[in-house]
Design a protein around this motif. Structure first.
Motif, PDB file in Angstrom:
ATOM      1  N   PHE A 153       0.815  -1.215   0.000  1.00  0.00           N
ATOM      2  CA  PHE A 153       0.000   0.000   0.000  1.00  0.00           C
ATOM      3  C   PHE A 153       0.851   1.269   0.000  1.00  0.00           C
ATOM      4  O   PHE A 153       0.554   2.236  -0.704  1.00  0.00           O
ATOM      5  CB  PHE A 153      -0.942   0.016   1.199  1.00  0.00           C
ATOM      6  N   GLN A 154       1.923   1.287   0.808  1.00  0.00           N
ATOM      7  CA  GLN A 154       2.749   2.489   0.903  1.00  0.00           C
ATOM      8  C   GLN A 154       3.369   2.816  -0.450  1.00  0.00           C
ATOM      9  O   GLN A 154       3.339   3.963  -0.908  1.00  0.00           O
ATOM     10  CB  GLN A 154       3.849   2.306   1.939  1.00  0.00           C
ATOM     11  N   ALA A 160      -6.180   5.472   1.830  1.00  0.00           N
ATOM     12  CA  ALA A 160      -6.727   4.652   2.914  1.00  0.00           C
ATOM     13  C   ALA A 160      -8.143   4.185   2.605  1.00  0.00           C
ATOM     14  O   ALA A 160      -8.519   3.043   2.902  1.00  0.00           O
ATOM     15  CB  ALA A 160      -6.692   5.439   4.218  1.00  0.00           C
ATOM     16  N   GLY A 161      -8.953   5.032   1.979  1.00  0.00           N
ATOM     17  CA  GLY A 161     -10.330   4.682   1.701  1.00  0.00           C
ATOM     18  C   GLY A 161     -10.494   3.580   0.663  1.00  0.00           C
ATOM     19  O   GLY A 161     -11.570   2.988   0.553  1.00  0.00           O
ATOM     20  N   LEU A 162      -9.450   3.324  -0.118  1.00  0.00           N
ATOM     21  CA  LEU A 162      -9.522   2.304  -1.163  1.00  0.00           C
ATOM     22  C   LEU A 162      -8.805   1.012  -0.790  1.00  0.00           C
ATOM     23  O   LEU A 162      -8.845   0.034  -1.558  1.00  0.00           O
ATOM     24  CB  LEU A 162      -8.928   2.844  -2.466  1.00  0.00           C
ATOM     25  N   VAL A 166      -8.923  -2.619  -2.755  1.00  0.00           N
ATOM     26  CA  VAL A 166      -7.724  -3.067  -3.461  1.00  0.00           C
ATOM     27  C   VAL A 166      -7.211  -4.371  -2.858  1.00  0.00           C
ATOM     28  O   VAL A 166      -6.774  -5.285  -3.575  1.00  0.00           O
ATOM     29  CB  VAL A 166      -6.637  -1.974  -3.417  1.00  0.00           C
ATOM     30  N   GLY A 167      -7.278  -4.487  -1.544  1.00  0.00           N
ATOM     31  CA  GLY A 167      -6.853  -5.710  -0.888  1.00  0.00           C
ATOM     32  C   GLY A 167      -7.672  -6.914  -1.327  1.00  0.00           C
ATOM     33  O   GLY A 167      -7.129  -7.993  -1.575  1.00  0.00           O
ATOM     34  N   ARG A 168      -8.999  -6.752  -1.433  1.00  0.00           N
ATOM     35  CA  ARG A 168      -9.851  -7.860  -1.880  1.00  0.00           C
ATOM     36  C   ARG A 168      -9.499  -8.280  -3.302  1.00  0.00           C
ATOM     37  O   ARG A 168      -9.451  -9.481  -3.621  1.00  0.00           O
ATOM     38  CB  ARG A 168     -11.328  -7.456  -1.787  1.00  0.00           C
TER      39      ARG A 168
END
Length: 415
Positions: A153-154, A160-162, A166-168
Motif C-alpha cells: 500500500f505504501q 486509505a479509503g480504497l 484493493v486488498g480484496r
C-alpha cells in the motif's frame, strides 16, 4: 466461509534436525525478489536455495535481473537465471521482470533445466509465469506465500479509503494463481488461517521459514565490540531490524521511547533502510529524542548477529508479519520481545516478552521500561526466547520441503 485445511509439519514443529536427504532433486525456484533485494521474501528464498544446494540438490533460481539485461550467474552452489527487468515505478529500489514474452521464456527455461519440481515464492510476474510453464510441462508445483497487500500500500500510494477494495482484488488474484499449485505452504498457522479468511479453499501447510541457530545465539561477550563496530553509546538498547516502511509502524516505537526515557536513559537502534527514514528522523527530533534514536542503515547479513549482541530487548511494532524472521533471530540471540498483537507475532510471544494492542504507545513504553529496569525479568524472558526459537532450525524447514518434493514426485499432478 470455507475453512482452509492447515497442516502442521512435524518436521518444523517437533522433530530434530534432519540429515541431508538421499539422491538430490533438481529444483527450480521462481521468485520476483532475490538478493541483492533487501526484504524477508528475498532472504528466505536465498536461504532456501543455498540450503537445498548444500544438502545435495541441484538448485536453479529464476528471478528478475538486478541490473536490467538478462544474465546468469552462480553463487552458493545455486544457478541463478536473471530475467530482463525494468524499474518498479512504485518502489524506489526493486525491479520487475518484463512480462512480454515471459511465458515462452519460462517454458524454454524449464525445457532446458528439466526440473523435478517448481517451487514458486509468490503470485506476481515470475511466479505466475512459472506456474503456467510448469503446468504445460506436467511438472509438480509447490507455492509458498509471503504476501500481504499491506506490504504494497505504501509504495503503490493506495489511499486509505480504497485499501479494503484493493486488498480484496489482490487476494482474488492471489487465489487464482495459488489454486493451480499442487502444494501450498506459508510460514505459520496464523498465516495459513489468513489465506482461508481471504477466500483460499485449498490445503495450506505451515512450514517455518527457519533461521540458522548456529549463527544466531546469545553473544554477551560481543556487546562492547558491537557498540564500537556500529558507533553506539553503551546504553540500554531497544533494537528493531527490518525495513523502515509504513507497515512496520515505527512511529510508535519512536513515540514510546520518549516515555521510556522518563525512567531509563535508553536508546532505540534501527537497523535497515526504507522510505520512512526521513519522517522518523523528523519525528524523533520533534519529540526531543533525536539523540537517542540511532539509524544504522543497511546492515550486511554477516553483521546481523553482532547487531543483536548490542541489544537488551527487541521491538517489533509491525502489523503485517506473516512470521517475522527478524523477531526469530532476536529470540535465538536470547532477547526479550515486545511486539504488536497482530498477525503472526502473537505466535512468537509466550513468556519471552509482552504483546500490546497495535498503536497503544503507552502500553508499548510500559513493557519496554519494565524489561529494561528488571535484569531478572530480562534474563528469564531471554531464556524463554531461546526455547521458543529452537524448533525453527532452518534445517528442519529444508528437510520438510525436500519431503514435499519427494511426495509430489510419486503422485500425479494437476493438468
Amino acid at each position: 466461509m470455507t475453512a482452509v485445511h492447515i497442516l502442521n509439519s512435524p518436521n518444523t514443529e517437533n522433530a530434530g534436525p534432519a540429515s541431508p536427504a538421499g539422491p538430490g532433486r533438481r529444483v527450480l525456484i521462481a521468485t520476483d525478489t532475490y538478493p541483492p533485494d533487501v526484504n524477508g521474501a528475498a532472504y528466505f528464498t536465498h536461504r532456501l536455495a543455498a540450503g537445498l544446494a548444500e544438502r545435495g540438490d541441484d538448485v536453479h533460481v529464476v528471478c528478475a535481473s538486478d541490473t536490467g539485461p538478462p544474465r546468469g550467474d552462480s553463487a552458493d552452489g545455486v544457478t541463478v537465471h536473471r530475467l530482463r527487468s525494468a524499474p518498479l515505478l512504485v518502489h524506489p529500489t526493486m525491479r520487475v521482470s518484463v512480462p512480454a514474452g515471459l511465458g515462452r521464456t519460462m517454458s524454454r527455461l524449464i525445457e532446458r533445466v528439466r526440473p523435478d519440481v517448481v517451487h514458486i515464492q509468490g503470485h506476481f510476474v515470475v511466479g505466475r509465469a512459472a506456474v503456467g510453464a510448469a503446468r504445460r510441462a506436467g511438472l509438480p508445483v509447490v507455492a509458498t506465500n509471503h504476501f500481504m497487500p499491506d506490504n504494497l500500500f505504501q509504495f503503490a500510494h493506495v489511499p486509505a479509503g480504497l485499501r479494503d477494495r484493493v486488498g480484496r482484488m489482490a487476494w482474488r488474484d492471489f487465489t487464482r494463481v495459488f489454486s493451480r499449485a499442487d502444494r501450498v505452504t506459508t510460514p505459520t498457522r496464523i498465516a495459513a488461517g489468513l489465506l482461508s479468511a481471504k477466500g483460499f479453499t485449498g490445503e495450506v501447510e505451515a512450514v517455518s521459514c527457519g533461521i540458522d541457530l548456529h549463527r544466531f545465539q546469545p553473544r554477551p561477550w560481543d556487546r562492547s565490540r558491537a557498540f564500537e563496530r556500529f558507533g553506539l553509546p553503551d546504553l540500554p538498547t531497544i533494537l528493531f531490524v527490518g525495513r523502515l516502511d509504513e507497515e512496520k509502524c515505527l512511529d510508535d516505537l519512536v513515540l514510546a521511547l520518549s516515555q521510556v526515557l522518563n525512567r531509563v536513559d535508553a536508546q532505540v537502534v534501527l537497523a535497515g533502510t526504507g522510505g520512512r527514514r526521513a519522517a522518523l528522523e523528523r519525528l524523533a527530533a520533534r519529540t526531543g529524542v533525536g539523540e537517542r534514536v540511532r539509524f544504522l542503515g543497511f546492515v550486511a547479513d554477516a553483521d546481523l548477529p553482532l547487531v543483536y549482541a548490542a541489544a537488551d530487548v527487541f521491538a517489533m511494532p509491525g502489523t503485517a508479519e506473516l512470521q517475522s524472521i527478524a523477531t526469530l533471530e532476536a529470540m535465538a540471540s536470547g532477547l526479550p520481545v515486545v511486539a504488536a498483537d497482530a498477525m503472526a507475532l502473537p505466535h512468537l510471544v509466550d513468556g519471552n516478552g509482552r504483546l500490546y494492542a497495535p498503536g497503544d504507545v503507552r502500553a508499548m513504553a510500559r513493557h519496554l521500561t519494565a524489561i529494561l529496569t528488571d535484569p531478572g525479568l530480562r534474563a528469564a524472558m531471554g531464556r524463554a526466547s531461546l526455547a521458543l526459537a529452537a524448533p525453527h532450525d532452518h534445517r528442519r524447514s529444508l528437510a520438510r520441503f525436500e519431503e514435499i518434493y519427494a511426495e509430489l514426485a510419486t503422485r500425479s499432478v494437476k493438468a
